[in-house]
Design a protein around this motif. Sequence first.
Motif: not given
Length: 432
Positions: A70-78
Amino acid sequence: MPSASTKAAATSAVAESGRESADTRLSPGRPGYRRMSLALFAAGVATFALLYSTQALLPAVSAEFGASASAASWTVSAATGALALCVLPLSALSERFGRRSMMTVSLAVAVAVGLLVPLAPNLETLVALRAVQGAALAGVPASAMAFLAEEVRPKALVAAIGLFVAGNSIGGMSGRIVTGWVAQLWGWRAGLAAVGLTAAVCALAFRALLPKARHFTPGTLAPKALARTVRGHLADPLLLRLYAIGALFMTVFGAVYTVIGYRLVEAPFSLPQGVVGSVFLVYLVGTVSSAAAGKLVGRLGRRGALYLAVSTTAAGLLLSLADALPAVLAGLVLITAGFFAGHAVASSSVSRTARTGRAQASALYQSAYYLGSSAGGTLGAVAFHAGGWAGTVLIGLVAVLGVVSITLYGTHSARVEARRVKALRHELATAV
């Protein structure tokens, strides 16, 4: 001798032919159409390759920085979230300075940031750079849709937008495949650098090929006028339904493709990074389905095409639950085909529905679309952490149910309106 009705029909056909000849907008076979198609195809490739460049690398990013899915997915979601927030203001700038100029500047800035992304020393910096990159890319989608609506004949619009969306699918596929194999050989940073260089080539091709706009009329940057235009679009029930459909389709897609890498590197599949990247070859199916959206609409109508797209997506989600790799791949094929077909139909419907402020109408669609991507990526990762792949599929099925509900409501509303018009005509005929 020909009858009066035959003569009238012939006269009407000649008049229609004359109007077609007088229309200087682009269409297949006319000068400039192929260059425009190739240019926007290149822009679509660059946009999606950059926007989702970290998606196939999330397991490697998690490993290097010790971060959860979930933390790494912020590189996409951001990136997608920043794009969603910035697409409306940048579309307003395109009304003033032109679609071509806005797309050129947006791609240039996004490519420049893309060459800095591999140098990020920690996850926080990586997320911040990705947010800047997403904000820069916001100038491309809405401006491209508005450019097509202004420069392409209405009959060719769905096919033209389908080609742009096909460029998106090629970019998403190639970016993930390149990053996957390069990362397996030289690490995830080298994979991101390779995508940045590829996008730079596409940006140069876009600028060299795209013809100058012939039907663009500069507008003003008056905030009140912009607010009125946005309020008008948000008050249109059909546009609101199209925005919601785009967001929900992208929620499914964002959830599936953010998490699929984690599923495939774990047991029972345990695939290496390069092979996981190659799984995104299924994007080729999206290229075909988006380009064929115009034919689907011609045969089934817009709502019929949406029903087919959403049914295909749901079938793919259910099939992907199997623990056999062929079944998972077949599920991804169906999900991808359904998503890209639905997106092409919904986005082209927005361009046709909006009579004024087309850039803002497209921008609102893109905002909803990429907010759906951000929500899908985050929710899909959280659901995967809580319940495995079944949790991610559940998120997708809920979104699919939303699309079905909205489309059914639209069908019902259209039938009610048709009955009302028929009754009104009957009353008028009786009165006469």
